[in-house]
Design a protein around this motif. Structure first.
Motif, PDB file in Angstrom:
ATOM      1  N   HIS A  68      41.845  45.306  42.926  1.00  0.00           N
ATOM      2  CA  HIS A  68      41.624  45.377  44.266  1.00  0.00           C
ATOM      3  C   HIS A  68      41.516  44.002  44.719  1.00  0.00           C
ATOM      4  CE1 HIS A  68      38.035  44.321  41.947  1.00  0.00           C
ATOM      5  NE2 HIS A  68      37.386  43.516  43.186  1.00  0.00           N
ATOM      6  N   VAL A  69      41.772  42.897  43.957  1.00  0.00           N
ATOM      7  CA  VAL A  69      41.868  41.373  44.277  1.00  0.00           C
ATOM      8  C   VAL A  69      43.238  41.140  44.872  1.00  0.00           C
ATOM      9  CG1 VAL A  69      41.653  39.261  43.570  1.00  0.00           C
ATOM     10  CG2 VAL A  69      39.900  40.965  42.877  1.00  0.00           C
ATOM     11  N   PRO A  70      43.402  40.846  45.914  1.00  0.00           N
ATOM     12  CA  PRO A  70      44.658  40.469  46.442  1.00  0.00           C
ATOM     13  C   PRO A  70      45.214  39.039  45.991  1.00  0.00           C
ATOM     14  CG  PRO A  70      43.219  41.057  48.311  1.00  0.00           C
ATOM     15  CD  PRO A  70      42.351  40.672  47.035  1.00  0.00           C
ATOM     16  N   ILE A  71      46.527  38.990  46.167  1.00  0.00           N
ATOM     17  CA  ILE A  71      47.062  37.662  45.580  1.00  0.00           C
ATOM     18  C   ILE A  71      47.870  37.141  47.067  1.00  0.00           C
ATOM     19  CG2 ILE A  71      48.941  36.562  44.335  1.00  0.00           C
ATOM     20  CD1 ILE A  71      48.436  38.505  41.999  1.00  0.00           C
ATOM     21  N   ILE A  88      34.800  35.716  53.343  1.00  0.00           N
ATOM     22  CA  ILE A  88      35.998  35.816  52.487  1.00  0.00           C
ATOM     23  C   ILE A  88      36.453  34.579  51.904  1.00  0.00           C
ATOM     24  CG2 ILE A  88      38.503  36.052  52.360  1.00  0.00           C
ATOM     25  CD1 ILE A  88      38.158  37.949  54.808  1.00  0.00           C
ATOM     26  N   VAL A  89      36.024  34.391  50.243  1.00  0.00           N
ATOM     27  CA  VAL A  89      36.396  33.336  49.622  1.00  0.00           C
ATOM     28  C   VAL A  89      37.650  33.439  48.841  1.00  0.00           C
ATOM     29  CG1 VAL A  89      35.423  31.992  47.634  1.00  0.00           C
ATOM     30  CG2 VAL A  89      33.744  32.927  49.251  1.00  0.00           C
ATOM     31  N   ILE A  90      38.400  32.596  49.033  1.00  0.00           N
ATOM     32  CA  ILE A  90      39.845  32.441  48.488  1.00  0.00           C
ATOM     33  C   ILE A  90      39.750  31.275  47.646  1.00  0.00           C
ATOM     34  CG2 ILE A  90      42.590  32.377  48.806  1.00  0.00           C
ATOM     35  CD1 ILE A  90      41.477  33.090  51.761  1.00  0.00           C
ATOM     36  N   THR A  91      40.322  31.535  46.416  1.00  0.00           N
ATOM     37  CA  THR A  91      40.295  30.281  45.327  1.00  0.00           C
ATOM     38  C   THR A  91      41.883  29.803  45.230  1.00  0.00           C
ATOM     39  OG1 THR A  91      40.430  32.075  43.707  1.00  0.00           O
ATOM     40  CG2 THR A  91      38.094  30.940  44.321  1.00  0.00           C
ATOM     41  N   ASP A  92      41.902  28.579  45.443  1.00  0.00           N
ATOM     42  CA  ASP A  92      43.150  28.125  44.918  1.00  0.00           C
ATOM     43  C   ASP A  92      43.459  28.157  43.500  1.00  0.00           C
ATOM     44  OD1 ASP A  92      45.598  26.214  45.683  1.00  0.00           O
ATOM     45  OD2 ASP A  92      44.591  25.130  43.810  1.00  0.00           O
ATOM     46  N   THR A  93      44.473  28.788  42.942  1.00  0.00           N
ATOM     47  CA  THR A  93      44.740  29.016  41.562  1.00  0.00           C
ATOM     48  C   THR A  93      45.845  28.087  41.088  1.00  0.00           C
ATOM     49  OG1 THR A  93      43.867  31.337  42.041  1.00  0.00           O
ATOM     50  CG2 THR A  93      45.048  31.009  39.821  1.00  0.00           C
ATOM     51  N   CYS A  94      45.493  27.080  40.419  1.00  0.00           N
ATOM     52  CA  CYS A  94      46.415  26.182  39.862  1.00  0.00           C
ATOM     53  C   CYS A  94      45.811  25.229  38.660  1.00  0.00           C
ATOM     54  CB  CYS A  94      46.818  25.333  41.053  1.00  0.00           C
ATOM     55  SG  CYS A  94      48.470  24.320  40.756  1.00  0.00           S
ATOM     56  N   LEU A  95      46.463  24.516  38.041  1.00  0.00           N
ATOM     57  CA  LEU A  95      45.853  23.324  37.203  1.00  0.00           C
ATOM     58  C   LEU A  95      45.986  22.250  37.508  1.00  0.00           C
ATOM     59  CD1 LEU A  95      47.764  24.791  33.932  1.00  0.00           C
ATOM     60  CD2 LEU A  95      45.760  25.621  34.921  1.00  0.00           C
ATOM     61  N   CYS A  96      46.502  21.605  38.560  1.00  0.00           N
ATOM     62  CA  CYS A  96      46.623  20.261  38.915  1.00  0.00           C
ATOM     63  C   CYS A  96      45.366  19.452  39.063  1.00  0.00           C
ATOM     64  CB  CYS A  96      47.791  19.988  39.975  1.00  0.00           C
ATOM     65  SG  CYS A  96      46.921  20.696  41.665  1.00  0.00           S
ATOM     66  N   GLU A  97      44.409  20.002  39.711  1.00  0.00           N
ATOM     67  CA  GLU A  97      43.100  19.258  39.912  1.00  0.00           C
ATOM     68  C   GLU A  97      42.498  19.324  38.346  1.00  0.00           C
ATOM     69  OE1 GLU A  97      41.869  22.143  42.957  1.00  0.00           O
ATOM     70  OE2 GLU A  97      44.051  22.196  43.215  1.00  0.00           O
ATOM     71  N   PHE A  98      42.939  19.820  37.516  1.00  0.00           N
ATOM     72  CA  PHE A  98      42.175  20.078  36.127  1.00  0.00           C
ATOM     73  C   PHE A  98      42.694  19.396  35.007  1.00  0.00           C
ATOM     74  CE2 PHE A  98      40.818  23.379  39.243  1.00  0.00           C
ATOM     75  CZ  PHE A  98      39.537  23.336  39.007  1.00  0.00           C
ATOM     76  N   ALA A 103      34.191  35.510  39.225  1.00  0.00           N
ATOM     77  CA  ALA A 103      33.139  34.969  39.719  1.00  0.00           C
ATOM     78  C   ALA A 103      33.021  35.514  41.190  1.00  0.00           C
ATOM     79  CB  ALA A 103      33.646  33.257  39.902  1.00  0.00           C
ATOM     80  N   GLY A 104      33.657  36.274  41.560  1.00  0.00           N
ATOM     81  CA  GLY A 104      33.525  36.927  42.879  1.00  0.00           C
ATOM     82  C   GLY A 104      34.482  36.543  43.887  1.00  0.00           C
ATOM     83  N   ALA A 105      35.809  36.067  43.728  1.00  0.00           N
ATOM     84  CA  ALA A 105      36.632  35.409  44.561  1.00  0.00           C
ATOM     85  C   ALA A 105      37.138  36.902  45.304  1.00  0.00           C
ATOM     86  CB  ALA A 105      37.673  34.805  43.876  1.00  0.00           C
ATOM     87  N   ARG A 129      54.526  33.548  38.121  1.00  0.00           N
ATOM     88  CA  ARG A 129      53.062  33.434  38.089  1.00  0.00           C
ATOM     89  C   ARG A 129      52.611  34.692  38.984  1.00  0.00           C
ATOM     90  NH1 ARG A 129      55.033  31.742  43.142  1.00  0.00           N
ATOM     91  NH2 ARG A 129      53.621  30.478  44.182  1.00  0.00           N
ATOM     92  N   VAL A 130      53.139  35.106  39.709  1.00  0.00           N
ATOM     93  CA  VAL A 130      52.372  36.293  40.632  1.00  0.00           C
ATOM     94  C   VAL A 130      52.272  37.499  39.580  1.00  0.00           C
ATOM     95  CG1 VAL A 130      52.768  37.837  42.696  1.00  0.00           C
ATOM     96  CG2 VAL A 130      53.019  35.303  42.929  1.00  0.00           C
ATOM     97  N   ALA A 131      53.451  37.816  38.820  1.00  0.00           N
ATOM     98  CA  ALA A 131      53.790  39.009  38.197  1.00  0.00           C
ATOM     99  C   ALA A 131      52.633  38.594  36.902  1.00  0.00           C
ATOM    100  CB  ALA A 131      54.929  39.066  37.574  1.00  0.00           C
ATOM    101  N   ALA A 132      52.448  37.593  36.336  1.00  0.00           N
ATOM    102  CA  ALA A 132      51.506  37.538  35.465  1.00  0.00           C
ATOM    103  C   ALA A 132      50.094  37.447  35.953  1.00  0.00           C
ATOM    104  CB  ALA A 132      51.843  35.873  34.823  1.00  0.00           C
ATOM    105  N   MET A 133      49.764  37.069  36.862  1.00  0.00           N
ATOM    106  CA  MET A 133      48.405  37.337  37.661  1.00  0.00           C
ATOM    107  C   MET A 133      48.044  38.601  38.040  1.00  0.00           C
ATOM    108  SD  MET A 133      47.725  33.840  39.934  1.00  0.00           S
ATOM    109  CE  MET A 133      48.083  32.165  39.297  1.00  0.00           C
ATOM    110  N   ARG A 134      49.041  39.353  38.780  1.00  0.00           N
ATOM    111  CA  ARG A 134      48.996  40.647  38.971  1.00  0.00           C
ATOM    112  C   ARG A 134      48.501  41.611  37.829  1.00  0.00           C
ATOM    113  NH1 ARG A 134      46.714  41.937  42.881  1.00  0.00           N
ATOM    114  NH2 ARG A 134      45.423  42.684  41.505  1.00  0.00           N
TER     115      ARG A 134
END
Length: 331
Positions: free
Chosen positions: A193-196, A117-127, A164-166, A178-183
């Motif tokens: 099918h991709v959970p948040i 199970i590959v989970i991706t941190d979804t944020c901008l701070c590292e970038f 990418a397959g997350a 942000r959850v609504a926007a992503m969903r």
């Protein structure tokens, strides 16, 4: 001397086997999620120790795959990825680039370990070159983070990570909505099918210090107190969690973990969604430092802390101790 009848709890503590059969909470390998820091670099052998987090590293793609292979061989089930790009800009474009470092790492791991199970941190701070989790106007050093314009970029990031397959995306920014926007974006692009797994309750904590070195994401001005929660607030956590549930979150994260076990318990008792606790860098580093100095039994404290999360109601635990736990279980 005759004694009146009284409770004898020691009867069930007499032997290890007795203690085992009445144990109320057990930590399993399936409960743990291992964080990794992957670096965009031309050096395939890049493996840089994180000085503030003994035993943790910044890793190239090749080294990440090698490290994860060792974990999978021990029974590791889940990872969460944090990316460190070669270049940063004010809008964090590397976060949602199709060939961004997190996207590359996701493809690499899913190809090598399809069941992981590959989970991706979804944020901008590292970038972002300013280190904040949302958009800041170019050249602005007042520290004002603009909420609604950030949502479009976070949604774009979630979609690119799903492409990418997350297996799951984990927004950690604490922008409102942000959850609504992503969903909405995920559903519209064929990723219903991709959970948040939302960082629903993320405090502006001093326990994140070592992570700043690991992810190279220290804010260049101001702080994150205008969007992360005040550590003094508990009832506010309920409002944040309820908002994320209404917007479509599938799992709720409480971060940090140990100092906020009361919040973990409250969410567990109040909602029927799984709750995850993030045992953050500061918690990990303090235990490691004390163990390295011989002040505590590091293995025992690790297990006690992980068990505390389960006892409080956490279904999942994001922890840098995952590999240590797996090695312990394999003995």
């Amino acid at each position: 001397m005759d004694y009146p009848s009284f409770f004898r709890g020691r009867r069930l503590r007499k032997t290890q086997n007795l203690r085992d059969i009445v144990r109320e909470n057990v930590v399993r390998s399936e409960d743990l999620i291992m964080p990794y820091f992957v670096v965009e670099t031309d050096d395939p052998d890049f493996r840089k120790p994180i000085s503030a987090m003994p035993g943790q590293f910044q890793l190239s793609l090749d080294q990440l795959e090698k490290q994860v292979a060792e974990g999978v061989a021990l029974g590791m089930h889940s990872v969460i990825l944090f990316g460190i790009p070669a270049k940063k800009d004010y809008k964090g474009s590397g976060a949602y680039a199709g060939d961004g470092i997190v996207q590359q790492a996701t493809r690499r791991l899913k190809k090598a370990f399809p069941e992981l199970i590959v989970i991706t941190d979804t944020c901008l701070c590292e970038f972002t070159d300013h280190g904040h989790c949302g958009l800041v106007k170019q050249g602005d050093t007042t520290g004002e983070v603009h909420n609604d314009p950030t949502l479009k970029l976070l949604a774009k990031t979630a979609v690119s990570q799903a492409e990418a397959g997350a297996d799951m995306v984990a927004p950690s920014d604490m922008m409102d909505g942000r959850v609504a926007a992503m969903r909405q974006a995920l559903d519209a692009n064929g990723y219903a099918h991709v959970p948040i797994m939302s960082y629903a309750v993320k405090y502006a904590s001093a326990f994140y210090g070592p992570f700043r070195e690991a992810a190279e994401s220290t804010p260049q001005f101001g702080d994150r107190k205008t969007y992360q929660m005040d550590p003094a607030n508990g009832r506010e956590a309920m409002r944040e969690a309820m908002a994320d549930i209404d917007e479509g979150a599938d799992i709720l994260i409480v971060k940090p973990g140990m100092p906020y076990l009361d919040i973990v318990r409250t969410l567990h008792e109040s909602f029927d969604l799984p709750v995850a606790a993030y045992q953050v860098s500061g918690e990990y580093s303090m235990i490691k430092a004390a163990a390295d100095n011989g002040w505590i039994d590091g293995t025992a404290v690790m297990m006690e802390s992980l068990t505390a999360f389960k006892r409080a109601g956490a279904k999942l635990i994001i922890t840098y101790f995952t590999e240590d736990f797996l090695r312990l279980q394999s003995k």
